[in-house]
Enzyme design. Structure first.
Site, PDB file in Angstrom:
ATOM      1  N   SER A  44     -51.747  14.709  12.365  1.00 57.47           N
ATOM      2  CA  SER A  44     -52.278  13.468  12.936  1.00 57.47           C
ATOM      3  C   SER A  44     -51.433  12.916  14.075  1.00 57.47           C
ATOM      4  O   SER A  44     -51.801  11.925  14.690  1.00 57.47           O
ATOM      5  CB  SER A  44     -52.401  12.403  11.832  1.00 57.47           C
ATOM      6  N   SER A  45     -50.284  13.553  14.355  1.00 54.50           N
ATOM      7  CA  SER A  45     -49.368  12.975  15.351  1.00 54.50           C
ATOM      8  C   SER A  45     -48.551  14.065  16.043  1.00 54.50           C
ATOM      9  O   SER A  45     -48.359  15.153  15.481  1.00 54.50           O
ATOM     10  CB  SER A  45     -48.426  11.994  14.620  1.00 54.50           C
ATOM     11  N   GLY A  46     -48.110  13.791  17.241  1.00 55.90           N
ATOM     12  CA  GLY A  46     -47.111  14.638  17.919  1.00 55.90           C
ATOM     13  C   GLY A  46     -47.461  16.111  18.013  1.00 55.90           C
ATOM     14  O   GLY A  46     -48.553  16.495  18.460  1.00 55.90           O
ATOM     15  N   ARG A  67     -50.344  11.542   5.465  1.00 51.01           N
ATOM     16  CA  ARG A  67     -50.474  10.464   4.480  1.00 51.01           C
ATOM     17  C   ARG A  67     -51.492   9.423   4.930  1.00 51.01           C
ATOM     18  O   ARG A  67     -52.349   9.005   4.172  1.00 51.01           O
ATOM     19  CB  ARG A  67     -49.115   9.781   4.249  1.00 51.01           C
ATOM     20  N   LYS A  71     -54.513   7.185  10.764  1.00 50.94           N
ATOM     21  CA  LYS A  71     -54.025   8.060  11.847  1.00 50.94           C
ATOM     22  C   LYS A  71     -54.808   9.375  11.895  1.00 50.94           C
ATOM     23  O   LYS A  71     -55.069   9.933  12.963  1.00 50.94           O
ATOM     24  CB  LYS A  71     -52.523   8.350  11.666  1.00 50.94           C
ATOM     25  N   ASP A  93     -49.473  13.100   0.255  1.00 50.76           N
ATOM     26  CA  ASP A  93     -48.049  13.104   0.559  1.00 50.76           C
ATOM     27  C   ASP A  93     -47.550  14.474   0.122  1.00 50.76           C
ATOM     28  O   ASP A  93     -47.766  14.861  -1.042  1.00 50.76           O
ATOM     29  CB  ASP A  93     -47.352  11.978  -0.230  1.00 50.76           C
ATOM     30  N   SER A 170     -39.531  24.387  12.065  1.00 48.37           N
ATOM     31  CA  SER A 170     -38.136  23.975  11.846  1.00 48.37           C
ATOM     32  C   SER A 170     -37.726  23.137  13.045  1.00 48.37           C
ATOM     33  O   SER A 170     -38.466  22.238  13.467  1.00 48.37           O
ATOM     34  CB  SER A 170     -37.265  25.212  11.650  1.00 48.37           C
ATOM     35  N   TYR A 184     -30.884  16.255   8.109  1.00 54.45           N
ATOM     36  CA  TYR A 184     -32.003  16.925   8.781  1.00 54.45           C
ATOM     37  C   TYR A 184     -31.727  18.425   8.949  1.00 54.45           C
ATOM     38  O   TYR A 184     -32.578  19.264   8.633  1.00 54.45           O
ATOM     39  CB  TYR A 184     -32.226  16.248  10.133  1.00 54.45           C
ATOM     40  N   LYS A 188     -33.800  21.656   7.558  1.00 56.63           N
ATOM     41  CA  LYS A 188     -34.412  22.624   8.468  1.00 56.63           C
ATOM     42  C   LYS A 188     -33.772  24.017   8.353  1.00 56.63           C
ATOM     43  O   LYS A 188     -34.459  25.029   8.510  1.00 56.63           O
ATOM     44  CB  LYS A 188     -34.343  22.109   9.908  1.00 56.63           C
TER      45      LYS A 188
HETATM   46  N1  LIG Z   1     -40.177  15.653  18.074  1.00 60.30           N
HETATM   47  C1  LIG Z   1     -39.091  16.395  18.106  1.00 60.30           C
HETATM   48  O1  LIG Z   1     -38.165  16.136  18.877  1.00 60.30           O
HETATM   49  C2  LIG Z   1     -38.971  17.586  17.220  1.00 60.30           C
HETATM   50  C3  LIG Z   1     -39.715  17.729  16.061  1.00 60.30           C
HETATM   51  N2  LIG Z   1     -39.537  18.835  15.252  1.00 60.30           N
HETATM   52  C4  LIG Z   1     -40.312  18.978  14.028  1.00 60.30           C
HETATM   53  O2  LIG Z   1     -41.683  19.047  14.358  1.00 60.30           O
HETATM   54  C5  LIG Z   1     -42.462  18.487  13.326  1.00 60.30           C
HETATM   55  C6  LIG Z   1     -43.389  17.431  13.901  1.00 60.30           C
HETATM   56  O3  LIG Z   1     -42.627  16.448  14.532  1.00 60.30           O
HETATM   57  P1  LIG Z   1     -43.286  15.289  15.427  1.00 60.30           P
HETATM   58  O4  LIG Z   1     -44.568  15.728  15.941  1.00 60.30           O
HETATM   59  O5  LIG Z   1     -42.228  14.818  16.333  1.00 60.30           O
HETATM   60  O6  LIG Z   1     -43.477  14.174  14.273  1.00 60.30           O
HETATM   61  P2  LIG Z   1     -44.342  12.824  14.198  1.00 60.30           P
HETATM   62  O7  LIG Z   1     -43.481  11.836  13.497  1.00 60.30           O
HETATM   63  O8  LIG Z   1     -44.917  12.464  15.516  1.00 60.30           O
HETATM   64  O9  LIG Z   1     -45.508  13.277  13.200  1.00 60.30           O
HETATM   65  C7  LIG Z   1     -45.194  13.646  11.884  1.00 60.30           C
HETATM   66  C8  LIG Z   1     -46.447  14.037  11.137  1.00 60.30           C
HETATM   67  O10 LIG Z   1     -46.106  14.399   9.792  1.00 60.30           O
HETATM   68  C9  LIG Z   1     -46.841  13.589   8.880  1.00 60.30           C
HETATM   69  N3  LIG Z   1     -46.032  13.350   7.683  1.00 60.30           N
HETATM   70  C10 LIG Z   1     -44.815  12.779   7.629  1.00 60.30           C
HETATM   71  N4  LIG Z   1     -44.393  12.687   6.363  1.00 60.30           N
HETATM   72  C11 LIG Z   1     -45.370  13.214   5.589  1.00 60.30           C
HETATM   73  C12 LIG Z   1     -45.532  13.370   4.187  1.00 60.30           C
HETATM   74  N5  LIG Z   1     -44.596  12.963   3.317  1.00 60.30           N
HETATM   75  N6  LIG Z   1     -46.668  13.947   3.719  1.00 60.30           N
HETATM   76  C13 LIG Z   1     -47.629  14.343   4.591  1.00 60.30           C
HETATM   77  N7  LIG Z   1     -47.536  14.209   5.924  1.00 60.30           N
HETATM   78  C14 LIG Z   1     -46.416  13.643   6.415  1.00 60.30           C
HETATM   79  C15 LIG Z   1     -47.140  12.320   9.672  1.00 60.30           C
HETATM   80  O11 LIG Z   1     -48.253  11.573   9.201  1.00 60.30           O
HETATM   81  P3  LIG Z   1     -48.085  10.362   8.123  1.00 60.30           P
HETATM   82  O12 LIG Z   1     -46.907   9.555   8.536  1.00 60.30           O
HETATM   83  O13 LIG Z   1     -49.389   9.624   8.185  1.00 60.30           O
HETATM   84  O14 LIG Z   1     -47.887  11.040   6.816  1.00 60.30           O
HETATM   85  C16 LIG Z   1     -47.450  12.904  11.046  1.00 60.30           C
HETATM   86  O15 LIG Z   1     -48.754  13.426  11.069  1.00 60.30           O
HETATM   87  C17 LIG Z   1     -41.478  17.958  12.281  1.00 60.30           C
HETATM   88  O16 LIG Z   1     -41.327  18.898  11.264  1.00 60.30           O
HETATM   89  C18 LIG Z   1     -40.179  17.819  13.080  1.00 60.30           C
HETATM   90  O17 LIG Z   1     -39.057  17.915  12.258  1.00 60.30           O
HETATM   91  C19 LIG Z   1     -38.663  19.829  15.592  1.00 60.30           C
HETATM   92  C20 LIG Z   1     -37.922  19.742  16.739  1.00 60.30           C
HETATM   93  C21 LIG Z   1     -38.004  18.621  17.620  1.00 60.30           C
HETATM   94  C1  LIG Z   2     -25.814  30.493  22.590  1.00 62.23           C
HETATM   95  C2  LIG Z   2     -26.737  29.777  23.503  1.00 62.23           C
HETATM   96  C3  LIG Z   2     -26.911  28.333  23.202  1.00 62.23           C
HETATM   97  C4  LIG Z   2     -27.989  27.688  24.019  1.00 62.23           C
HETATM   98  C5  LIG Z   2     -28.056  26.182  23.974  1.00 62.23           C
HETATM   99  C6  LIG Z   2     -28.322  25.610  22.618  1.00 62.23           C
HETATM  100  C7  LIG Z   2     -28.645  24.152  22.672  1.00 62.23           C
HETATM  101  C8  LIG Z   2     -28.885  23.592  21.291  1.00 62.23           C
HETATM  102  C9  LIG Z   2     -29.352  22.176  21.321  1.00 62.23           C
HETATM  103  C10 LIG Z   2     -29.963  21.770  20.031  1.00 62.23           C
HETATM  104  C11 LIG Z   2     -30.887  20.606  20.165  1.00 62.23           C
HETATM  105  C12 LIG Z   2     -31.456  20.182  18.846  1.00 62.23           C
HETATM  106  C13 LIG Z   2     -32.573  19.188  19.023  1.00 62.23           C
HETATM  107  C14 LIG Z   2     -33.169  18.810  17.718  1.00 62.23           C
HETATM  108  C15 LIG Z   2     -34.471  18.119  17.910  1.00 62.23           C
HETATM  109  C16 LIG Z   2     -35.017  17.562  16.658  1.00 62.23           C
HETATM  110  O1  LIG Z   2     -35.382  18.278  15.771  1.00 62.23           O
HETATM  111  C17 LIG Z   2     -35.014  16.086  16.591  1.00 62.23           C
HETATM  112  N1  LIG Z   2     -35.617  15.483  17.727  1.00 62.23           N
HETATM  113  C18 LIG Z   2     -35.694  15.615  15.363  1.00 62.23           C
HETATM  114  O2  LIG Z   2     -37.008  15.850  15.490  1.00 62.23           O
END
Ligand SMILES: NC(=O)C1=CN([C@@H]2O[C@H](COP(=O)(O)OP(=O)(O)OC[C@H]3O[C@@H](n4cnc5c(N)ncnc54)[C@H](OP(=O)(O)O)[C@@H]3O)[C@@H](O)[C@H]2O)C=CC1
Ligand SMILES: CCCCCCCCCCCCCCCC(=O)[C@@H](N)CO
Length: 324
Positions: A44-46, A67, A71, A93, A170, A184, A188
């Protein structure tokens, strides 16, 4: 003599490529998503919403789960408006196994299970409540285990003989531990162990596991996280830049379709995956070749990254001391 050396140096990579071509396991696979049931948690998001958009546009039958019903319905409307396609929505959830089981049973057999849901707070462990730590582990790690446990029996019994997929989102913070991500990163990194072991167990059922490692990605979740994020976490995470959710969704679906075990999203991510290849499965002999060829030099680059990150942490603390 010099000629012989020259030929050997030329032939060595060719021998290595040939060896790796026969060696890599599991074997390469193509996983179609058109007309198949793609189930996306956190849809539902992102990143999850971008994945749902894209999968629907590519002709998959899409279900999304989260949840908040509100959304979810917003997401369904947005996808209908953009593509004319109707996605199915489910509320649960992921921490609640019974609720997950009900949703999965109602949705019907899944061909591509995309576990994308996740929660994140960037904060020193010392400043986090234990309840927040447990929440992170329960949603990010146990939530995936609950889902796989609930969905696997029907996935194994699917009627067609086409390959199926279980993909876990992850984070680059699931490949390298970073200041502010104690809880976190633990959740992951956990997904990696889960995925490696699971691939052994489901390969005989023609089910293929993928792990996605995005950098910072522009999403509502990141906006929220940034409000409380320690300055030094921002500096370290900036080493990998940031991406749009749509770009991450494209890399993810492309990776799933060719069955990649590890899916990196940007150039820094590819370097990170090569540097942390370890004992993970690899289907691509070309990637395997890069892993072998680049191992030594990437270890030096990795040590350089740590050198620079420890420098940032040192500076951060000396400034804080100066301020107090
Ligand atoms: N954005 C970033 O910088 C990064 C994100 N990630 C990973 O990518 C994934 C998505 O992130 P992003 O799009 O930013 O997250 P958002 O917070 O934008 O969206 C999260 C989604 O997960 C759902 N969610 C959260 N908790 C639960 C739960 N307990 N049960 C069911 N659904 C749930 C939310 O809906 P609701 O709240 O309604 O349940 C929503 O749909 C995550 O796993 C995050 O760790 C990885 C690297 C970077
Ligand atoms: C040997 C070569 C190395 C190359 C460079 C490596 C750089 C690593 C940077 C790690 C960034 C982690 C971001 C996490 C984002 C995230 O998950 C949060 N926004 C929560 O959602």
């Amino acid at each position: 003599m010099a000629d012989a050396y020259f030929t050997l140096i030329l032939l060595l990579p060719l021998f290595l490529l040939a060896l790796l071509y026969f060696l890599v396991r599991p074997r390469p696979v193509k996983i179609p998503i058109k007309n198949r049931h793609v189930f996306i948690t956190g849809g539902s998001s992102g990143i999850g919403l971008a994945l749902a958009h894209r999968a629907a546009a590519e002709g998959a039958r899409v279900s999304i789960l989260a949840r908040s019903l509100e959304k979810l319905e917003e997401a369904r409307n947005a996808i209908r408006l953009a593509t004319g396609i109707e996605v199915a929505v489910f509320t649960a959830d992921v921490r609640d196994y019974e609720a997950v089981k009900r949703a999965v049973d109602e949705a019907g057999p899944i061909d591509v299970l995309l576990l994308n849901h996740g929660v994140f707070v960037a904060l020193e462990l010392e400043k986090m409540e234990l309840s927040e730590v447990k929440f992170t582990m329960d949603v990010n790690l146990m939530g995936c285990l609950n889902f796989i446990k609930a969905a696997l029996p029907a996935m194994k019994n699917r009627k067609d003989s086409l390959p199926a997929s279980i993909a876990l989102v992850s984070s680059q913070a699931g490949q390298v531990g970073i200041y502010g991500y104690v809880a976190y990163s633990a959740s992951k990194f956990g997904l990696r162990g889960l995925a490696e072991a699971l691939q052994h167990e489901v390969i005989a059922d023609n089910i293929h596991v993928s792990l996605i490692f995005p950098p910072d990605t522009d999403t509502p979740g990141l906006m929220e996280e940034n409000k409380r994020k320690p300055e030094v976490t921002k500096i370290i995470a900036a080493s990998s830049g940031s991406m749009k959710a749509e770009e991450v969704a494209k890399k993810t679906l492309d990776g799933i379709k060719c069955g990649s075990f590890i899916i990196s999203c940007n150039l820094e991510g590819i370097a990170l995956s090569l540097a942390t290849a370890g004992l993970s499965p690899q289907r691509s002999f070309l990637m395997a070749f890069l892993e072998v060829a680049a191992a030594g030099i990437l270890r030096i680059v990795a040590l350089g990254m740590q050198w620079s990150w420890y420098g940032s942490i040192e500076k951060y603390y000396s400034q804080r001391k100066g301020a107090s």
